[in-house]
Write a protein that holds these residues in place. Structure first.
Motif, PDB file in Angstrom:
ATOM      1  N   GLY A 107       0.794  -1.225   0.000  1.00  0.00           N
ATOM      2  CA  GLY A 107       0.000   0.000   0.000  1.00  0.00           C
ATOM      3  C   GLY A 107       0.822   1.269   0.000  1.00  0.00           C
ATOM      4  O   GLY A 107       0.318   2.332   0.372  1.00  0.00           O
TER       5      GLY A 107
ATOM      6  N   THR B 143      -2.473  -4.889  -2.690  1.00  0.00           N
ATOM      7  CA  THR B 143      -3.325  -5.627  -1.759  1.00  0.00           C
ATOM      8  C   THR B 143      -4.372  -6.440  -2.506  1.00  0.00           C
ATOM      9  O   THR B 143      -4.644  -7.599  -2.162  1.00  0.00           O
ATOM     10  CB  THR B 143      -4.026  -4.637  -0.803  1.00  0.00           C
ATOM     11  OG1 THR B 143      -3.033  -3.891  -0.089  1.00  0.00           O
ATOM     12  CG2 THR B 143      -4.897  -5.380   0.200  1.00  0.00           C
TER      13      THR B 143
ATOM     14  N   ILE C  85      -9.610   1.716   1.610  1.00  0.00           N
ATOM     15  CA  ILE C  85      -8.476   0.873   1.988  1.00  0.00           C
ATOM     16  C   ILE C  85      -8.086   1.110   3.437  1.00  0.00           C
ATOM     17  O   ILE C  85      -7.732   0.179   4.169  1.00  0.00           O
ATOM     18  CB  ILE C  85      -7.277   1.136   1.053  1.00  0.00           C
ATOM     19  CG1 ILE C  85      -7.625   0.742  -0.382  1.00  0.00           C
ATOM     20  CG2 ILE C  85      -6.054   0.340   1.517  1.00  0.00           C
ATOM     21  CD1 ILE C  85      -7.920  -0.724  -0.578  1.00  0.00           C
TER      22      ILE C  85
ATOM     23  N   GLY D 293      -3.475   0.682  -3.734  1.00  0.00           N
ATOM     24  CA  GLY D 293      -4.172  -0.483  -3.194  1.00  0.00           C
ATOM     25  C   GLY D 293      -4.134  -1.706  -4.089  1.00  0.00           C
ATOM     26  O   GLY D 293      -4.557  -2.781  -3.679  1.00  0.00           O
TER      27      GLY D 293
ATOM     28  N   THR E 202      -8.102  -1.809   6.191  1.00  0.00           N
ATOM     29  CA  THR E 202      -6.899  -2.144   6.956  1.00  0.00           C
ATOM     30  C   THR E 202      -7.166  -2.060   8.454  1.00  0.00           C
ATOM     31  O   THR E 202      -6.717  -2.910   9.232  1.00  0.00           O
ATOM     32  CB  THR E 202      -5.750  -1.182   6.584  1.00  0.00           C
ATOM     33  OG1 THR E 202      -5.522  -1.248   5.176  1.00  0.00           O
ATOM     34  CG2 THR E 202      -4.468  -1.565   7.304  1.00  0.00           C
TER      35      THR E 202
ATOM     36  N   LEU F 274      -0.616   4.340  -1.628  1.00  0.00           N
ATOM     37  CA  LEU F 274      -1.598   5.132  -0.899  1.00  0.00           C
ATOM     38  C   LEU F 274      -0.946   6.312  -0.187  1.00  0.00           C
ATOM     39  O   LEU F 274      -1.640   7.220   0.278  1.00  0.00           O
ATOM     40  CB  LEU F 274      -2.329   4.251   0.112  1.00  0.00           C
ATOM     41  CG  LEU F 274      -3.307   3.240  -0.493  1.00  0.00           C
ATOM     42  CD1 LEU F 274      -3.719   2.211   0.547  1.00  0.00           C
ATOM     43  CD2 LEU F 274      -4.525   3.944  -1.044  1.00  0.00           C
TER      44      LEU F 274
END
Length: 255
Positions: free
Chosen positions: A25, A159, A114, A156, A118, A28
């Motif tokens: 990530g 993931t 996200i 993302g 998480t 992000l």
């Protein structure tokens, strides 16, 4: 762009590499930082191209490191990577037509989703194995859409790749992480090439960020071994929350 802003982007690249080394990530952190830090007249395509360039070396290094210890399922892996590359071409073309007024809200929504995911999954990024039923056709098809998403939006996607390989492909998290990193590298390279052809990569900005990102990844691996996944996860949530608030302020008040 002032020297202080550039220094902030280098710090963001370092933190992104640090976070990406353990929980994934990093995009992000890096992409919203570029969206906030680069001049307002910078096109979305240039921001995406520069972001991909900053992270591709770190992704490749991590992927090779994983695959040296975990042999991939080459048939599924190559099909998924190939279709993801085609999807990335489409996504990279889409992003050249997107304005900041459209792109920023989309990225903000992704950032929040996200972040919440998480926060609600304390085990995300933990070192454990999972096995499920394999779907050799479905994984490459999902890869096509993930490639398109990576080329157009990006954050993302690492993931999403891991979850696809584990939940749909039936692989362990360790093996899934290696294949996810390489597939992510493929879509990054395709996106970079497509955007660079049209002049949408700021190389003078990207190369210092590449170095910072790799150093962050190396430091992150050591930090994770010392402090554990929970510490890095907490830092990831803090940084993404701050960036989300900053983007929201910029979106509403333009400052």
């Amino acid at each position: 762009m002032t020297l202080w802003v550039f220094a902030g982007l280098i710090l963001a690249a370092f933190i992104a590499g640090w976070v990406n080394a353990v929980v994934g990530g990093g995009g992000l952190i890096m992409l919203p930082s570029l969206l906030v830090g680069l001049p307002s007249e910078t096109s979305v395509a240039t921001i995406v191209g520069t972001n991909k360039t900053a992270q591709v070396v770190g992704n490749l290094t991590a992927g090779v490191g994983y695959l040296r210890k975990q042999r991939p399922d080459w048939r599924m892996f190559l099909w998924a990577a190939g279709l993801a590359g085609l999807g990335a071409v489409v996504g990279a073309r889409i992003v050249t037509y997107m304005s900041r007024a459209v792109y920023t809200p989309i990225l903000l929504v992704v950032l929040v989703i996200i972040g919440i995911y998480t926060w609600r999954r304390p085990s995300l990024g933990a070192d454990h194995n999972g096995e499920g039923g394999k779907h050799p056709v479905l994984v490459p098809i999902i890869g096509l859409f993930l490639g398109c998403y990576d080329g157009a939006i990006g954050p993302g996607v690492g993931t999403f790749w891991v979850l696809t390989y584990v939940a749909v492909g039936g692989y362990s998290f360790l093996k899934a992480s290696g294949m996810a990193k390489i597939c992510n590298t493929v879509t990054n390279l395709v996106t970079i090439t497509t955007l660079a052809i049209h002049g949408h990569v700021w190389w003078h900005v990207a190369w210092p960020l590449v170095i910072a990102n790799v150093l962050g990844g190396l430091t992150g691996a050591r930090t994770a071994m010392r402090h554990g996944n929970g510490f890095v996860r907490m830092m990831f949530l803090i940084v993404t929350s701050v960036l989300a608030v900053r983007m929201l302020v910029q979106l509403i008040w333009g400052v």
